[in-house]
Enzyme design. Structure first.
Site, mmCIF file in Angstrom:
data_model
loop_
_atom_site.group_PDB
_atom_site.id
_atom_site.type_symbol
_atom_site.label_atom_id
_atom_site.label_comp_id
_atom_site.label_asym_id
_atom_site.label_seq_id
_atom_site.Cartn_x
_atom_site.Cartn_y
_atom_site.Cartn_z
ATOM 1 N N ALA A 122 0.851 -1.193 0.000
ATOM 2 C CA ALA A 122 0.000 0.000 0.000
ATOM 3 C C ALA A 122 0.882 1.236 0.000
ATOM 4 O O ALA A 122 2.091 1.157 0.236
ATOM 5 C CB ALA A 122 -0.905 -0.003 1.231
ATOM 6 N N LYS A 123 0.237 2.333 -0.278
ATOM 7 C CA LYS A 123 0.889 3.638 -0.338
ATOM 8 C C LYS A 123 1.784 3.900 0.883
ATOM 9 O O LYS A 123 2.884 4.437 0.766
ATOM 10 C CB LYS A 123 -0.242 4.681 -0.399
#
Ligand code: GLU
Length: 306
Positions: A240-241
């Site tokens: 994820a980011k």
């Protein structure tokens, strides 16, 4: 066998290395068999879709060296197809309105199966008397539409995972907000677009029996499936980011070229040696589905090797 493949991103954010790796694999599966490769934009969730990601995602796919046949289609322009499929199921008596809120479903599911239960719909509204369901619908009570799956136990066969069997619950076909649900749209599109082999992340493996059942009920031939391992962050969680530089934009900002990113992905798949920078086309001859890593790729910091 029909090996036509696709990549079907949702434009709700930038693609990260996990998405790009899955796209590369889907491309390799299709192209190594001389088949078509399509891109489909899954933009039905209007609350989460951001238009700018549509172009950015396509740019990223091009930048890592992928190509596709024809123009990408957008699900938001194909609602007529989903409506027709829904009508077919309705005519068979396979659809019912569900008035339950998410909280009610969670409570009923955990009462039946304990706290860890996956959110499986316990069928509350399937048991409503038809007159009662009609009265509440006519009164404008918000509702989703669900498939009457009747506890069907379905086995789907995956090229990498073998047989996956599960009891299919009464999945949502149309959400409370009126949007066609993912499982319906994806099955209709893959069939209508003539997709023969679906290659995607293995987080969707457990949805596959649901989609296989929908295929059967709609009279579509089943495609074959290959669910490929995900990419995880250094903490073992799905990428994820928050894991740092994980998108093409982040990595190019750090000085990596798209070609180096492709090579990095290829190394993670055992398809390239350090120091090489092969294009996807050059990977075709080396690609062998039987030799794909079966474990997730855990991204190690510090990030890109030079
Ligand atoms: N649009 C889905 C996603 O981005 C993928 C659906 C699929 O490949 O079946 O997760």
């Amino acid at each position: 066998m029909n090996a036509d493949g696709r990549f079907a991103p949702s434009p709700t954010g930038e693609l990260h290395l996990g998405n790009l790796r899955t796209a590369l694999l889907a491309w390799l599966f299709a192209r190594s068999q001389g088949a078509r490769f399509l891109v489909r934009i899954e933009d039905l969730d209007s609350g989460r879709v951001r238009e700018r990601y549509v172009a950015e995602q396509l740019d990223d796919l091009r930048a890592i060296g992928l190509d596709w046949d024809g123009e990408p289609v957008r699900q938001s322009e194909r609602k007529r197809l989903y409506a027709e499929a829904l009508e077919r199921l309705q005519r068979e008596g396979l659809v019912y309105p569900c008035f339950c809120s998410r909280r009610e479903i969670r409570e009923a599911a955990s009462a039946q199966h304990g706290e860890d239960a996956e959110l499986v719909y316990p069928g509350t509204c399937a048991r409503l008397a038809p007159a009662e369901a009609r009265r509440r619908t006519a009164a404008g009570e918000p509702h989703a539409l669900r498939l009457r799956a009747e506890g069907a136990v379905v086995t789907a066969v995956d090229r990498l995972h073998g047989e996956v069997t599960r009891a299919v619950d009464d999945i949502v076909l149309v959400r409370r907000d009126g949007a066609f649900a993912y499982n319906l749209a994806v099955v209709v599109d893959d069939a209508e677009q003539g997709i023969g082999e679906i290659v995607r992340g293995d987080d969707l493996l457990s949805s596959t029996p649901r989609q296989a059942l929908l295929c059967d009920l709609l009279g579509y031939p089943r495609p074959s499936w290959a669910h490929v391992p995900l990419v995880l962050g250094p903490d073992g969680q799905r990428l994820a980011k928050r894991h740092g530089a994980v998108t093409l934009r982040d990595l190019t900002a750090l000085g990596m070229s798209p070609r180096q990113v492709t090579a990095w992905l290829a190394r993670s798949l055992g398809l390239a040696e350090p120091g090489e920078e092969p294009s996807p086309r050059e990977l075709l001859a080396r690609f062998d589905p039987a030799r794909l890593p079966r474990e997730p790729w855990v991204l190690e910091p510090p990030e890109p090797p030079a």
